[in-house]
Design a protein around this motif. Structure first.
Motif, mmCIF file in Angstrom:
data_model
loop_
_atom_site.group_PDB
_atom_site.id
_atom_site.type_symbol
_atom_site.label_atom_id
_atom_site.label_comp_id
_atom_site.label_asym_id
_atom_site.label_seq_id
_atom_site.Cartn_x
_atom_site.Cartn_y
_atom_site.Cartn_z
ATOM 1 N N ALA A 135 50.215 28.978 -21.318
ATOM 2 C CA ALA A 135 48.955 28.660 -20.280
ATOM 3 C C ALA A 135 48.777 27.806 -19.868
ATOM 4 O O ALA A 135 48.197 27.691 -18.175
ATOM 5 C CB ALA A 135 47.355 29.147 -21.501
ATOM 6 N N GLU A 136 49.365 26.473 -20.102
ATOM 7 C CA GLU A 136 49.841 25.748 -19.335
ATOM 8 C C GLU A 136 50.397 25.161 -18.586
ATOM 9 O O GLU A 136 50.701 25.024 -17.258
ATOM 10 C CB GLU A 136 49.522 24.309 -20.854
ATOM 11 C CG GLU A 136 48.807 24.033 -20.948
ATOM 12 C CD GLU A 136 49.994 22.969 -22.542
ATOM 13 O OE1 GLU A 136 50.394 22.447 -22.690
ATOM 14 O OE2 GLU A 136 48.675 22.959 -23.369
ATOM 15 N N LEU A 137 51.456 25.803 -18.671
ATOM 16 C CA LEU A 137 52.688 26.356 -17.335
ATOM 17 C C LEU A 137 52.255 26.997 -16.511
ATOM 18 O O LEU A 137 52.245 26.432 -14.940
ATOM 19 C CB LEU A 137 53.968 26.691 -18.017
ATOM 20 C CG LEU A 137 55.250 26.531 -19.339
ATOM 21 C CD1 LEU A 137 55.808 26.628 -19.787
ATOM 22 C CD2 LEU A 137 55.459 24.518 -18.869
ATOM 23 N N LEU A 138 51.294 28.239 -16.911
ATOM 24 C CA LEU A 138 50.182 28.597 -15.575
ATOM 25 C C LEU A 138 49.694 27.971 -15.068
ATOM 26 O O LEU A 138 49.475 28.879 -13.501
ATOM 27 C CB LEU A 138 49.869 29.771 -15.949
ATOM 28 C CG LEU A 138 51.037 31.017 -17.013
ATOM 29 C CD1 LEU A 138 50.166 32.410 -17.447
ATOM 30 C CD2 LEU A 138 51.568 31.830 -15.561
ATOM 31 N N LEU A 139 49.032 27.004 -15.221
ATOM 32 C CA LEU A 139 47.537 26.588 -15.059
ATOM 33 C C LEU A 139 48.802 25.275 -13.681
ATOM 34 O O LEU A 139 48.204 24.478 -13.570
ATOM 35 C CB LEU A 139 47.030 25.909 -15.658
ATOM 36 C CG LEU A 139 45.826 27.140 -15.740
ATOM 37 C CD1 LEU A 139 44.908 26.191 -16.941
ATOM 38 C CD2 LEU A 139 45.212 28.368 -14.749
ATOM 39 N N THR A 140 50.113 24.636 -14.415
ATOM 40 C CA THR A 140 50.485 23.618 -13.960
ATOM 41 C C THR A 140 50.848 23.603 -12.468
ATOM 42 O O THR A 140 52.087 24.763 -11.530
ATOM 43 C CB THR A 140 51.796 23.031 -14.994
ATOM 44 O OG1 THR A 140 51.034 22.597 -16.119
ATOM 45 C CG2 THR A 140 52.406 21.915 -14.077
#
Length: 97
Positions: free
Chosen positions: A37-42
């Motif tokens: 999730a963090e990678l998708l939003l970064t």
């Protein structure tokens, strides 16, 4: 013999280790999902990262996170807009003109 197998078989060696339960994977899976999730939003640093996000979205990697498809699509759109507004490479003709 793996710890869980020894414990299920009731062997004394199984008692030498912490009880292995099926739920012991949950923290690992939760951490993995949070990282995705963090990678998708970064914000993406390269177009290759954007391509990865697009593939992850198509594969529904966000399915078991709290992210909606729309939110991931919006993040990808922001990345693509940024790269369109800030090109990093120009054709030789553009540089010499």
């Amino acid at each position: 013999m793996p710890t869980r197998s020894a414990q299920l078989a009731g062997l004394p060696e199984g008692g030498n280790h912490q009880r292995a339960e099926n739920w012991h994977w949950h923290p690992i899976i939760d951490s993995y999902r949070k990282a995705i999730a963090e990678l998708l939003l970064t914000p993406a640093s390269t177009l290759l990262n954007v391509a990865w996000k697009q593939k992850a979205l198509a594969a529904e990697e966000h399915k078991y996170t709290d992210l909606s498809s729309e939110r991931v699509e919006a993040a990808i759109a922001r990345d693509l807009k940024f790269f369109a507004d800030h090109p990093t490479r120009r054709k030789r003709k553009e540089r010499s003109a």
